[in-house]
Design an enzyme around this catalytic site. Structure first.
Site, PDB file in Angstrom:
ATOM      1  N   CYS A   1      -0.253  -4.469  -3.173  1.00  0.00           N
ATOM      2  CA  CYS A   1       0.645  -5.622  -3.009  1.00  0.00           C
ATOM      3  C   CYS A   1       2.566  -4.734  -3.522  1.00  0.00           C
ATOM      4  O   CYS A   1       2.815  -4.860  -4.925  1.00  0.00           O
ATOM      5  CB  CYS A   1       1.138  -6.750  -3.019  1.00  0.00           C
ATOM      6  SG  CYS A   1       1.704  -7.940  -3.764  1.00  0.00           S
ATOM      7  N   ASN A   2       4.093  -5.278  -3.016  1.00  0.00           N
ATOM      8  CA  ASN A   2       4.974  -4.754  -4.009  1.00  0.00           C
ATOM      9  C   ASN A   2       5.153  -6.132  -4.747  1.00  0.00           C
ATOM     10  O   ASN A   2       5.918  -6.180  -5.519  1.00  0.00           O
ATOM     11  CB  ASN A   2       5.965  -4.964  -2.115  1.00  0.00           C
ATOM     12  CG  ASN A   2       6.113  -3.973  -1.723  1.00  0.00           C
ATOM     13  OD1 ASN A   2       6.673  -2.841  -2.181  1.00  0.00           O
ATOM     14  ND2 ASN A   2       5.725  -3.645  -1.154  1.00  0.00           N
ATOM     15  N   THR A   3       4.708  -7.558  -4.463  1.00  0.00           N
ATOM     16  CA  THR A   3       5.627  -8.860  -5.312  1.00  0.00           C
ATOM     17  C   THR A   3       4.356  -9.191  -6.743  1.00  0.00           C
ATOM     18  O   THR A   3       5.528  -8.857  -7.421  1.00  0.00           O
ATOM     19  CB  THR A   3       4.563  -9.673  -4.532  1.00  0.00           C
ATOM     20  OG1 THR A   3       5.870 -10.281  -3.674  1.00  0.00           O
ATOM     21  CG2 THR A   3       5.396 -10.974  -4.825  1.00  0.00           C
TER      22      THR A   3
ATOM     23  N   ASP B   1      -4.678  -5.932  -2.845  1.00  0.00           N
ATOM     24  CA  ASP B   1      -3.458  -7.163  -2.943  1.00  0.00           C
ATOM     25  C   ASP B   1      -4.040  -8.612  -2.531  1.00  0.00           C
ATOM     26  O   ASP B   1      -4.498  -9.295  -2.143  1.00  0.00           O
ATOM     27  CB  ASP B   1      -3.435  -6.903  -0.785  1.00  0.00           C
ATOM     28  CG  ASP B   1      -1.488  -7.446   0.172  1.00  0.00           C
ATOM     29  OD1 ASP B   1      -0.747  -7.204  -1.065  1.00  0.00           O
ATOM     30  OD2 ASP B   1      -1.873  -7.957   1.377  1.00  0.00           O
ATOM     31  N   SER B   2      -2.604  -9.166  -2.377  1.00  0.00           N
ATOM     32  CA  SER B   2      -2.271 -10.909  -2.568  1.00  0.00           C
ATOM     33  C   SER B   2      -3.661 -11.156  -1.322  1.00  0.00           C
ATOM     34  O   SER B   2      -3.882 -12.505  -1.246  1.00  0.00           O
ATOM     35  CB  SER B   2      -1.330 -11.501  -2.214  1.00  0.00           C
ATOM     36  OG  SER B   2      -0.297 -11.180  -1.342  1.00  0.00           O
TER      37      SER B   2
ATOM     38  N   CYS C   1       7.805  -4.540   1.378  1.00  0.00           N
ATOM     39  CA  CYS C   1       6.674  -5.946   1.908  1.00  0.00           C
ATOM     40  C   CYS C   1       5.383  -5.294   2.547  1.00  0.00           C
ATOM     41  O   CYS C   1       5.692  -4.321   3.515  1.00  0.00           O
ATOM     42  CB  CYS C   1       7.136  -7.443   1.964  1.00  0.00           C
ATOM     43  SG  CYS C   1       5.835  -8.494   3.002  1.00  0.00           S
ATOM     44  N   THR C   2       3.830  -4.939   1.711  1.00  0.00           N
ATOM     45  CA  THR C   2       2.536  -4.893   3.017  1.00  0.00           C
ATOM     46  C   THR C   2       2.604  -5.110   4.318  1.00  0.00           C
ATOM     47  O   THR C   2       2.746  -3.861   4.821  1.00  0.00           O
ATOM     48  CB  THR C   2       1.494  -5.143   2.334  1.00  0.00           C
ATOM     49  OG1 THR C   2       1.724  -6.441   2.364  1.00  0.00           O
ATOM     50  CG2 THR C   2       1.121  -4.770   0.949  1.00  0.00           C
ATOM     51  N   HIS C   3       3.563  -5.758   4.506  1.00  0.00           N
ATOM     52  CA  HIS C   3       3.491  -6.319   5.907  1.00  0.00           C
ATOM     53  C   HIS C   3       4.467  -5.034   7.284  1.00  0.00           C
ATOM     54  O   HIS C   3       4.579  -5.084   8.021  1.00  0.00           O
ATOM     55  CB  HIS C   3       3.300  -7.377   6.341  1.00  0.00           C
ATOM     56  CG  HIS C   3       2.355  -8.690   5.887  1.00  0.00           C
ATOM     57  ND1 HIS C   3       2.181  -8.410   4.653  1.00  0.00           N
ATOM     58  CD2 HIS C   3       2.382  -9.438   6.458  1.00  0.00           C
ATOM     59  CE1 HIS C   3       1.231  -9.891   3.929  1.00  0.00           C
ATOM     60  NE2 HIS C   3       0.838 -10.254   5.621  1.00  0.00           N
TER      61      HIS C   3
ATOM     62  N   TYR D   1       1.167 -14.800  -1.963  1.00  0.00           N
ATOM     63  CA  TYR D   1       2.698 -14.520  -3.524  1.00  0.00           C
ATOM     64  C   TYR D   1       3.848 -14.502  -3.656  1.00  0.00           C
ATOM     65  O   TYR D   1       4.476 -14.899  -4.724  1.00  0.00           O
ATOM     66  CB  TYR D   1       2.117 -13.143  -4.090  1.00  0.00           C
ATOM     67  CG  TYR D   1       0.846 -13.865  -4.619  1.00  0.00           C
ATOM     68  CD1 TYR D   1       0.100 -14.362  -4.086  1.00  0.00           C
ATOM     69  CD2 TYR D   1       0.155 -11.772  -5.611  1.00  0.00           C
ATOM     70  CE1 TYR D   1      -1.636 -14.077  -4.605  1.00  0.00           C
ATOM     71  CE2 TYR D   1      -0.986 -11.976  -5.720  1.00  0.00           C
ATOM     72  CZ  TYR D   1      -2.474 -12.980  -6.042  1.00  0.00           C
ATOM     73  OH  TYR D   1      -3.793 -13.272  -6.300  1.00  0.00           O
ATOM     74  N   GLY D   2       4.185 -13.707  -2.438  1.00  0.00           N
ATOM     75  CA  GLY D   2       6.048 -13.599  -2.210  1.00  0.00           C
ATOM     76  C   GLY D   2       6.691 -14.837  -2.331  1.00  0.00           C
ATOM     77  O   GLY D   2       8.059 -14.770  -2.629  1.00  0.00           O
TER      78      GLY D   2
ATOM     79  N   GLU E   1       1.431 -11.126  10.976  1.00  0.00           N
ATOM     80  CA  GLU E   1      -0.203 -12.147  10.977  1.00  0.00           C
ATOM     81  C   GLU E   1      -0.742 -12.617  12.495  1.00  0.00           C
ATOM     82  O   GLU E   1      -1.448 -12.255  12.665  1.00  0.00           O
ATOM     83  CB  GLU E   1      -0.155 -13.143   9.587  1.00  0.00           C
ATOM     84  CG  GLU E   1      -0.448 -12.372   8.261  1.00  0.00           C
ATOM     85  CD  GLU E   1      -0.750 -12.900   7.489  1.00  0.00           C
ATOM     86  OE1 GLU E   1      -1.236 -13.598   7.660  1.00  0.00           O
ATOM     87  OE2 GLU E   1      -0.997 -12.462   6.029  1.00  0.00           O
TER      88      GLU E   1
END
Ligand code: DGL
Length: 247
Positions: free
Chosen positions: A70-72, A7-8, A181-183, A39-40, A150
């Site tokens: 990571c989706n991006t 992941d980023s 998105c991961t978050h 990265y997004g 975050e």
């Protein structure tokens, strides 16, 4: 079986959690490029370059499969990564789209896609959903949710005002929301109640587990024996967040 999870940054821990719960792997090595996150907001060339460099990180670890949490990265660099590597590399976009297909029978259903600016600009989710007949799509770049998560603001006034900021133009709750998105799985409960519990939420972690079981025929036969965390910056912070998110 030894899996790598890339992941980023820390967000991929949401995907890692699903992988751990599914018991698909004996060993997992998580690598977050925390020195260069996010990265997004970057352009394709940079995302591809950083993602290929992550392959160099994993090379000495001899993993059997790489999960791109990571989706991006999944949106921009998956093919380039696959071309450079002989092991299977699986991203989260295709599994997310298949999860929509499994959960929605009516192709007229309104689907909201929320993701980073880069993932939305790639149109990867939209294009793949259109290819299987879904047309009623709304895509929104909702990058503010990344720092909000975050910061640990998983409910409350700041998050609610970000919801209003992004979603006030939506007339009705969407039938499904892709958490692209991961978050975003971390704000799933608040998001669900914002939309009056009327939307199906598509979670990358759950989607990828389903995908690995169905398409790569992996099954829950392993107890996790080893879980290692690596980060390109501040690994202590990653481990600390992992303890919180994975508990
Ligand atoms: N991991 C990223 C994603 O899922 C979010 C954070 C970033 O922008 O790097 O798109």
């Amino acid at each position: 079986m030894r899996a790598g999870v890339f992941d980023s940054g820390v967000g991929g821990l949401s995907v890692l959690k699903s992988l751990i719960n599914a018991k698909l792997f004996k060993e997992i090595i998580y690598y977050g490029d925390t020195a260069r996150v996010p990265y997004g907001v970057k352009d394709k060339q940079t995302i591809v370059q950083f993602s290929l460099e992550a392959l160099d990180f994993f090379a000495p670890h001899h993993i059997d499969i790489l999960i791109v949490a990571c989706n991006t990265v999944s949106a921009y660099a998956l093919e380039e990564m696959q071309a450079k590597c002989s092991i299977p590399i699986v991203g989260v976009i295709e599994p997310g789209v298949l999860a929509v297909q499994n959960k929605l029978t009516d192709t007229d259903s309104q689907i909201l896609i929320i993701a980073t600016r880069a993932t939305i600009a790639s149109s990867q989710y939209e294009t793949r959903l259109r290819n299987i007949g879904f047309w009623n799509l709304t895509s929104l770049a909702t990058g503010l949710f990344v720092p909000i998560v975050e910061e640990g603001l998983l409910e409350g006034a700041v998050l609610e005002s970000a919801f209003d900021y992004y979603f006030s133009s939506l007339a009705t709750p969407p039938k499904a929301i892709i958490l692209g998105c991961t978050h975003f799985p971390l704000i799933a409960p608040a998001l669900s109640s914002y939309f009056k519990n009327q939307s199906i939420l598509i979670h990358s972690g759950e989607a990828i587990v389903e995908y690995l079981e169905r398409h790569l025929h992996l099954s829950s036969r392993y107890g996790l024996e080893s879980l290692q965390f690596y980060a390109s910056d501040n690994p202590a912070m990653l481990t600390q967040i992992a303890q919180k998110w994975l508990s």
